[in-house]
Design an enzyme around this catalytic site. Structure first.
Site, mmCIF file in Angstrom:
data_model
loop_
_atom_site.group_PDB
_atom_site.id
_atom_site.type_symbol
_atom_site.label_atom_id
_atom_site.label_comp_id
_atom_site.label_asym_id
_atom_site.label_seq_id
_atom_site.Cartn_x
_atom_site.Cartn_y
_atom_site.Cartn_z
ATOM 1 N N GLU A 198 4.435 -5.202 7.162
ATOM 2 C CA GLU A 198 3.600 -4.168 7.781
ATOM 3 C C GLU A 198 3.888 -3.973 9.267
ATOM 4 O OE1 GLU A 198 2.474 -6.551 5.731
ATOM 5 O OE2 GLU A 198 0.856 -5.811 4.456
ATOM 6 N N ALA B 75 0.856 -1.184 0.000
ATOM 7 C CA ALA B 75 0.000 0.000 0.000
ATOM 8 C C ALA B 75 0.892 1.233 0.000
ATOM 9 C CB ALA B 75 -0.882 -0.020 1.237
#
Ligand code: HXC
Length: 256
Positions: free
Chosen positions: A130, A64
Site C-alpha cells: 500500500e 482492495a
C-alpha cells in the site's frame, strides 16, 4: 457468475471462492459484502464446521480494488464501512483456512491474516504494498502483521512494500504450511476435514482462546483458558470423546 462462490467440497466444510479473475481478485465492495454475508451465515450454520477462503491460481486477492477507491473522499471511505465488514469476517466463530495461490497483497494479505490458518502455494507471494500507492495497510496489516511475525520484519514489509515469497513467509511465521501450488486447495480441504472431525465446541473454544489471549495478559488469558476447559466438561462431546478413547473406538461428535 457471482464474484464470490460458495462450494461444499466435503462434509461439514464450506469453501468460499473469490471470483474476479480479470482483476486479480481485487476486493471491491461487492466481494467484501458477500464475504461478510457468507461468513455470518456459515458461522450460524450447524452443518458447517470449518470454512476455507480461496481464490484462483493467479491470485488469492491483490488487495482492495484500487480503481474503486481512487477517487473516494474521506466521508465516502467512512460510509463504505469496509472496516465493519472486516470485523464480521474476523468474528466468525469457526476456523477459517486461507488457501493462498498467487498474490495475496494489501487487503488480500490482510484477509489471509484474518483467517486462522494460512496454507500457501510454493509460488505464492504475500505483501503489503500500500505504501507504494500513497496509503497504508488499513485492513489490519499494521497490527496483525507485527503480532504474527514481530515488529522488525513487519516494519520492513509495510515500509518497503516488497513482496515476500511463500517460503520466506513460512520461515517468518506468516504462513502455517506450504504446499505445491496445484495441491493447495486439496490440502486445505484435507486439513479442514480433519478439524471438522473433532468436537466443534472444543474447536471453537480453541479459536476464541488463541485470538482473545493474544491481546490479554498471560495471567488473564490462562484464566480464560481454564474456564473454557471447564465449560467443555458440560458438553456431550467431551463425554463421547473420552468414552470413545476408553472403548478404543472412533468418537461421534455432535457439536453438543
Ligand atoms: C484493482 C487490480 C488490482 C487491484 C490488479 N488489478 N490488482 N485492479 N485493484 N488491487 C487489475 C489490473 O489493473 C489489471 O486490469 C488486472 O487486474 C491484471 O493485473 P496486472 O497488473 O496486469 O497483472 P500482473 O502483471 O500479473 O500483476 C499482478 C499484481 C499487480 C502484482 C497483483 O496487479 C499489482 O501490483 N496489483 C496491485 C497490488 C496492490 O497495490 N495492492 C494493494 C491495494 S490497496 P486490466 O483492466 O488492466 O486488465 C489495499 C488497501 C487495503 O489493499 C485497505 C483495506 C481498506
Amino acid at each position: 457468475m457471482s464474484v464470490v462462490l460458495l462450494e461444499r467440497p466435503a462434509e461439514h466444510v464450506a469453501l468460499i471462492r473469490i471470483n474476479r479473475p480479470d482483476a486479480r481478485n481485487a476486493l471491491n465492495m461487492a466481494v467484501r459484502k458477500l464475504l461478510a454475508q457468507h461468513l455470518t451465515d456459515l458461522g450460524q450454520d450447524p452443518a458447517t464446521r470449518v470454512i476455507i477462503i480461496t481464490g484462483n491460481e493467479k491470485a488469492f486477492a491483490a488487495g482492495a480494488d484500487i480503481k474503486e477507491m481512487a477517487d473516494a473522499g474521506t466521508i465516502e471511505m467512512m460510509q463504505r464501512g469496509t472496516h465493519l465488514l472486516w470485523r464480521v469476517i474476523a468474528a466468525c466463530p469457526k476456523p477459517v483456512i486461507a488457501a493462498v495461490n498467487g498474490f495475496a497483497l494489501g487487503g488480500g494479505c490482510e484477509l489471509a491474516m484474518t483467517c486462522d490458518i494460512i496454507i500457501a502455494g510454493e509460488n505464492a507471494k504475500l505483501g503489503q504494498p500500500e505504501v507504494k500507492i500513497g496509503i497504508l495497510p488499513g485492513g489490519g496489516g499494521t497490527q496483525r502483521l507485527p503480532r504474527a511475525i514481530g515488529k522488525y520484519k513487519a516494519m520492513k514489509i509495510c515500509l518497503t512494500g516488497d513482496l515476500v515469497a511463500a517460503k520466506d513467509a513460512y520461515d517468518m511465521g506468516l504462513v502455517s504450511e506450504i504446499a505445491p501450488d496445484a495441491e493447495v486447495e486439496k490440502r486445505a480441504i484435507e486439513m479442514a476435514t480433519q478439524i471438522a472431525s473433532y468436537a466443534p465446541l472444543a474447536v471453537q473454544q480453541i479459536k476464541e482462546l488463541v485470538n482473545a489471549g493474544q491481546d490479554a495478559s498471560l495471567d488473564t488469558a490462562l484464566r480464560l483458558e481454564t474456564k473454557a476447559m471447564h465449560i467443555l466438561f458440560s458438553s456431550q462431546d467431551q463425554k463421547e470423546g473420552m468414552q470413545a478413547f476408553i472403548e478404543k473406538r472412533k468418537p461421534e461428535f455432535q457439536g453438543r
